[in-house]
Design an enzyme around this catalytic site. Structure first.
Site, PDB file in Angstrom:
ATOM      1  N   GLU A  15      13.432   7.484  -9.488  1.00 29.95           N
ATOM      2  CA  GLU A  15      13.620   6.291 -10.292  1.00 29.95           C
ATOM      3  C   GLU A  15      15.095   5.891 -10.352  1.00 29.95           C
ATOM      4  OE1 GLU A  15      11.022   4.927 -10.675  1.00 29.95           O
ATOM      5  OE2 GLU A  15       9.521   5.858 -11.959  1.00 29.95           O
ATOM      6  N   ASP A  45       4.866  12.914  -3.291  1.00 28.37           N
ATOM      7  CA  ASP A  45       4.813  13.087  -4.746  1.00 28.37           C
ATOM      8  C   ASP A  45       3.389  13.280  -5.254  1.00 28.37           C
ATOM      9  OD1 ASP A  45       4.096  10.454  -4.132  1.00 28.37           O
ATOM     10  OD2 ASP A  45       5.913   9.592  -4.979  1.00 28.37           O
ATOM     11  N   ASP A 103      11.496  -1.677  -8.235  1.00 29.01           N
ATOM     12  CA  ASP A 103      12.809  -1.290  -8.777  1.00 29.01           C
ATOM     13  C   ASP A 103      13.624  -0.489  -7.754  1.00 29.01           C
ATOM     14  OD1 ASP A 103      11.489   1.138  -8.745  1.00 29.01           O
ATOM     15  OD2 ASP A 103      11.738   1.568 -10.888  1.00 29.01           O
ATOM     16  N   HIS A 153      12.791   2.253  -6.127  1.00 29.15           N
ATOM     17  CA  HIS A 153      12.629   3.717  -6.060  1.00 29.15           C
ATOM     18  C   HIS A 153      11.984   4.112  -4.739  1.00 29.15           C
ATOM     19  CE1 HIS A 153       8.437   3.393  -8.176  1.00 29.15           C
ATOM     20  NE2 HIS A 153       8.243   3.507  -6.884  1.00 29.15           N
TER      21      HIS A 153
HETATM   22  P1  PGA Z   1       2.870   0.527  -3.588  1.00 25.93           P
HETATM   23  O1  PGA Z   1       3.786   1.661  -4.250  1.00 25.93           O
HETATM   24  O2  PGA Z   1       2.819   0.816  -2.118  1.00 25.93           O
HETATM   25  O3  PGA Z   1       1.522   0.689  -4.250  1.00 25.93           O
HETATM   26  O4  PGA Z   1       3.528  -0.771  -3.885  1.00 25.93           O
HETATM   27  C1  PGA Z   1       4.971   2.040  -3.650  1.00 25.93           C
HETATM   28  C2  PGA Z   1       5.831   2.860  -4.591  1.00 25.93           C
HETATM   29  O5  PGA Z   1       5.793   2.642  -5.811  1.00 25.93           O
HETATM   30  O6  PGA Z   1       6.566   3.721  -4.113  1.00 25.93           O
END
Ligand code: PGA
Length: 270
Positions: A148, A72, A141, A143
């Site tokens: 999302e 992404d 959450d 995702h």
């Molecule tokens: P993080 O993010 O590794 O910084 O916790 C992961 C994500 O939001 O996919």
């Protein structure tokens, strides 16, 4: 599905890097035979990238015949902004290894036509012959990439508007000011990641423990998009002890009893 439970975040990083080393070494890439790797950004995979750079510096791993696709990128954030995923990938990984920049693909969140950019990315993955190993992280959450809660589980690469929880989680990278976090991102779809031959999802920290329980112990549900990987034939969830806090004792004991088997996955056979 395999659930690999390790002591802490640094052991997760080491195990994940060892797994990547094993897969690339075993594949034996060369001219006209690239290993295709899907890559995440975020805090979780940083330790894995450091270890992969170390393997490269020790002469144990080359990325010369590796093609990468990132999950992404934010929309509208300049490429040279320190929080852009272009910047992250270049500084944390690409500039330290021998990958050909022409083979490392990151979505362009500043493309004049974002929809066309998403189609171009899907086409590039197709032309590369699909992804051998997609590595992902998850949000609290549930995702995966920026898919999302409520995202289609057959979605492809597209523009997504970020959920409140994601803006809140990511504001730490933008001076704790939620208004500075870009509202939209380009992201591979759940379907795009599901098409990979193998998927490895890294999950660390108590703040991800509910998401891990939803992903592993409950049904496939688009409100926890990572749960889709229950239906992937070759999915590994690699987590630390903290992330298991919402799992049943029975689940944790079962998967821990399989560690001897799991560790065979990172043995390099010569
Ligand atoms: P993080 O993010 O590794 O910084 O916790 C992961 C994500 O939001 O996919």
């Amino acid at each position: 599905m395999r659930l690999i439970i390790l002591d802490d975040a640094s052991t997760v990083a080491d195990w994940a890097a060892q797994f990547v080393l094993q897969r690339i070494t075993q594949f034996a890439p060369g001219p006209g035979r690239h290993f295709v790797l899907g890559l995440p950004t975020g805090g979780t995979p940083l330790g894995m990238y450091r270890k992969l750079v170390q393997f490269h510096k020790e002469g144990r791993l080359s990325f010369k015949y590796v093609t990468t696709f990132n999950m992404d990128e934010y929309v509208g954030l300049p490429r040279e902004h320190p929080e852009s995923y272009h910047y992250y990938m270049w500084n944390e990984f690409f500039k330290h290894v021998d990958i050909d920049p022409n083979n490392s693909h990151v979505l362009d969140g500043n493309a004049p036509d974002l929809v066309a950019e998403c189609h171009r990315f899907e086409d590039l993955i197709q032309k590369a012959g699909g992804v051998h190993l997609f590595i992902g992280g998850i949000g609290p959450d549930g995702h995966i990439a920026f898919n999302e809660p409520g995202s289609s589980l057959v979605s492809r690469t597209r523009v997504k508007t970020l959920a409140y929880d994601t803006l809140d989680a990511n504001k730490r990278f933008f001076g704790n000011d939620m208004s500075k976090v870009p509202r939209q991102a380009l992201t591979v779809g759940v379907g795009t990641v599901m098409d990979a031959k193998e998927v490895m999802i890294l999950i660390t920290g108590v703040h991800k423990s509910l998401a891990l329980a939803k992903a592993v112990e409950e049904g496939v549900n688009h409100m926890w998009t990572v749960s889709a990987f229950q239906q992937h034939p070759q999915a590994l969830f690699v987590c630390d002890e903290d992330a298991t806090l919402e799992l049943r004792v029975k689940t944790v004991k079962y998967f821990k009893s399989l560690m001897v088997e799991h560790n065979k996955l990172i043995e390099i056979k010569r």
